[in-house]
Scaffold this active site. Structure first.
Site, PDB file in Angstrom:
ATOM      1  N   LYS A 169      40.116  -4.766   4.313  1.00  0.00           N
ATOM      2  CA  LYS A 169      40.435  -3.998   5.506  1.00  0.00           C
ATOM      3  C   LYS A 169      41.617  -3.075   5.226  1.00  0.00           C
ATOM      4  O   LYS A 169      42.582  -3.457   4.551  1.00  0.00           O
ATOM      5  CB  LYS A 169      40.796  -4.935   6.662  1.00  0.00           C
ATOM      6  CG  LYS A 169      39.693  -5.927   7.027  1.00  0.00           C
ATOM      7  CD  LYS A 169      38.521  -5.250   7.683  1.00  0.00           C
ATOM      8  CE  LYS A 169      37.478  -6.266   8.151  1.00  0.00           C
ATOM      9  NZ  LYS A 169      36.371  -5.639   8.901  1.00  0.00           N
ATOM     10  N   ASP A 198      37.105  -1.039   4.576  1.00  0.00           N
ATOM     11  CA  ASP A 198      36.699  -0.999   5.988  1.00  0.00           C
ATOM     12  C   ASP A 198      37.896  -0.635   6.860  1.00  0.00           C
ATOM     13  O   ASP A 198      38.909  -1.346   6.885  1.00  0.00           O
ATOM     14  CB  ASP A 198      36.149  -2.364   6.396  1.00  0.00           C
ATOM     15  CG  ASP A 198      35.541  -2.378   7.785  1.00  0.00           C
ATOM     16  OD1 ASP A 198      35.551  -1.331   8.460  1.00  0.00           O
ATOM     17  OD2 ASP A 198      35.053  -3.440   8.205  1.00  0.00           O
ATOM     18  N   GLU A 224      33.984   2.220   5.129  1.00  0.00           N
ATOM     19  CA  GLU A 224      33.265   1.750   6.314  1.00  0.00           C
ATOM     20  C   GLU A 224      33.990   2.112   7.606  1.00  0.00           C
ATOM     21  O   GLU A 224      35.198   1.908   7.728  1.00  0.00           O
ATOM     22  CB  GLU A 224      33.098   0.236   6.210  1.00  0.00           C
ATOM     23  CG  GLU A 224      32.311  -0.401   7.341  1.00  0.00           C
ATOM     24  CD  GLU A 224      32.042  -1.870   7.090  1.00  0.00           C
ATOM     25  OE1 GLU A 224      31.877  -2.621   8.069  1.00  0.00           O
ATOM     26  OE2 GLU A 224      32.004  -2.289   5.901  1.00  0.00           O
ATOM     27  N   GLU A 250      27.764  -0.940  12.474  1.00  0.00           N
ATOM     28  CA  GLU A 250      28.057  -2.134  13.263  1.00  0.00           C
ATOM     29  C   GLU A 250      28.362  -1.813  14.719  1.00  0.00           C
ATOM     30  O   GLU A 250      28.213  -2.668  15.578  1.00  0.00           O
ATOM     31  CB  GLU A 250      29.212  -2.925  12.661  1.00  0.00           C
ATOM     32  CG  GLU A 250      30.577  -2.317  12.831  1.00  0.00           C
ATOM     33  CD  GLU A 250      31.685  -3.229  12.338  1.00  0.00           C
ATOM     34  OE1 GLU A 250      32.285  -3.915  13.178  1.00  0.00           O
ATOM     35  OE2 GLU A 250      31.939  -3.249  11.131  1.00  0.00           O
ATOM     36  N   ASP A 273      23.427  -4.125  12.687  1.00  0.00           N
ATOM     37  CA  ASP A 273      23.707  -5.507  13.066  1.00  0.00           C
ATOM     38  C   ASP A 273      22.562  -5.942  13.978  1.00  0.00           C
ATOM     39  O   ASP A 273      22.318  -5.317  15.010  1.00  0.00           O
ATOM     40  CB  ASP A 273      25.050  -5.558  13.795  1.00  0.00           C
ATOM     41  CG  ASP A 273      25.459  -6.950  14.244  1.00  0.00           C
ATOM     42  OD1 ASP A 273      24.617  -7.655  14.826  1.00  0.00           O
ATOM     43  OD2 ASP A 273      26.630  -7.316  14.047  1.00  0.00           O
ATOM     44  N   HIS A 300      25.843  -5.658   8.929  1.00  0.00           N
ATOM     45  CA  HIS A 300      27.133  -6.181   9.360  1.00  0.00           C
ATOM     46  C   HIS A 300      27.025  -7.626   9.826  1.00  0.00           C
ATOM     47  O   HIS A 300      26.197  -7.959  10.675  1.00  0.00           O
ATOM     48  CB  HIS A 300      27.651  -5.312  10.515  1.00  0.00           C
ATOM     49  CG  HIS A 300      28.806  -5.896  11.263  1.00  0.00           C
ATOM     50  ND1 HIS A 300      28.688  -6.438  12.532  1.00  0.00           N
ATOM     51  CD2 HIS A 300      30.104  -6.041  10.926  1.00  0.00           C
ATOM     52  CE1 HIS A 300      29.862  -6.872  12.936  1.00  0.00           C
ATOM     53  NE2 HIS A 300      30.744  -6.654  11.985  1.00  0.00           N
TER      54      HIS A 300
END
Length: 363
Positions: A169, A198, A224, A250, A273, A300
């Site tokens: 992240k 992400d 992402e 997602e 997702d 996701h």
């Protein structure tokens, strides 16, 4: 002979998070798991599910109980496409949106679970049967609150354990701090493992562009959700100006949203997702749409069901490893040499612990 839906029920189960999880925008508070059971007049049944990460579960439950489940009675359970369309059409005032999509997903996965059980086939086969296993990447070691030493140690352990990639992240106030963390992880995993990044929609286009050099320096596989999900034009511009694939999905709730991204070249990786897109029926359409654009699918979350869906389609590249259902299931995702193995049992392939579900049911 058709099988008519004779009963449909829903409940809300609060599943505690297995570890602290944070990103640039939020914390994962709990998994509000919405389960739907569909019974048919031939004695068969299916159990499906959906989820939120801490808010909105009761709204999804109300949508199901007050509006959607009563409309299922008497419908042909084998006509999954028709049931999905009729149910969607009955929610025009609230579609496209997460509450409707999450509710639809619980119904649709229940119908697919039943379909697979009646056919005595695993979901991966009845939905396509493209492969038996899919590479795994580990997100659990990459949360934003973790200090750099823990990031590097976790990434090294994941790679040593066979994970084909790790996801980190980003979204620290300082771009240099994000860059330092990424460099530490790349050094820990070496050059032969994939590194995903992400941002959880944290950046403006200008800031995302400014930070791409750090991603390119560590040979990141994808960037992402760099921007808010409704900024298609921004993602399109970003995709044109970096060698790192832009990954989205997602936070998208319809096939049409994916079609726009793919048609404009704004997504190099599609991440549908199954809960947020509205179930297996639309998930497969997104996967095949991505295939038509020569784009790979890396869904996701929800590894327990996505392993089977990824095995069903030819253009899947990765399953995301975030274990979350271990407290309510009797078996875990099988991972061998860094590959998630698709379950071979009929149904969704999730071995629910019904007693544990009962204990955690809140509504």
């Amino acid at each position: 002979m058709t099988a008519k839906i004779s009963a449909a029920s829903a409940r809300l189960v609060d599943v505690p998070v297995e570890t602290v999880r944070t990103d640039a925008k939020q914390a994962f508070l709990k998994q509000e798991t919405i389960l739907v059971q569909v019974d048919t007049d031939d004695g068969a049944s299916g159990l499906g599910y959906s989820y939120t990460i801490g808010t909105g579960g009761t709204a999804v439950l109300a949508m199901l109980r007050d509006y959607l489940l009563p409309g299922l009675l008497g419908q042909d359970a084998d006509a999954v496409e028709a049931v999905w369309r009729r149910t969607y059409d009955a929610t025009r005032a609230t579609a496209v949106g997460p509450i409707t999509s999450l509710a639809l997903a619980a119904i649709d996965t229940a119908l697919w679970d039943r379909r697979s059980r009646v056919a005595s086939l695993p979901l991966s086969i009845i939905a396509g049967g493209a492969k038996e296993r899919v590479p795994v990447y580990d997100t659990e070691i990459g949360w934003l609150h973790l200090p750099i030493e823990d990031l590097a140690a976790g990434a090294k352990a994941a790679a040593s354990g066979g994970a084909r990639g790790v996801k980190i992240k980003v979204g620290k106030p300082s771009a240099s701090e994000d860059a330092e963390r990424l460099q530490a992880v790349r050094q820990a995993i070496g050059p032969d493992r994939d590194l995903m990044v992400d941002a959880n929609q944290a950046f403006t286009l200008v800031e995302a562009l400014r930070r791409t050099s750090a991603l390119e320096a560590v040979d990141a596989l994808w960037f992402e959700e760099p921007l808010p999900a409704d900024d298609v034009a921004g993602h399109e511009r970003l995709a044109r100006q970096t060698s790192v694939a832009v990954a989205v999905g997602e936070s998208m709730y319809s096939i049409g949203q994916f079609a726009e991204y793919l048609g404009r070249g704004a997504a190099g990786i599609a991440q549908p997702d199954v809960a947020r897109i509205g179930g297996i029926t639309p998930w497969l359409k997104v996967a095949h749409l991505a295939e038509a654009h020569n784009v790979e699918v890396c869904p996701h979350f929800l590894m327990e069901i996505h392993v089977s869906l990824c095995a069903a389609v030819p253009n899947s590249r990765y399953v995301e490893y975030i274990p979350q259902l271990r407290s309510v299931t009797r078996s875990e995702l099988e991972v061998v040499d860094g590959f998630a193995v698709a379950p071979t049992t009929p149904g969704l392939g999730i071995d629910w612990d019904l007693d544990a579900l009962d204990n955690l049911t809140v509504a």
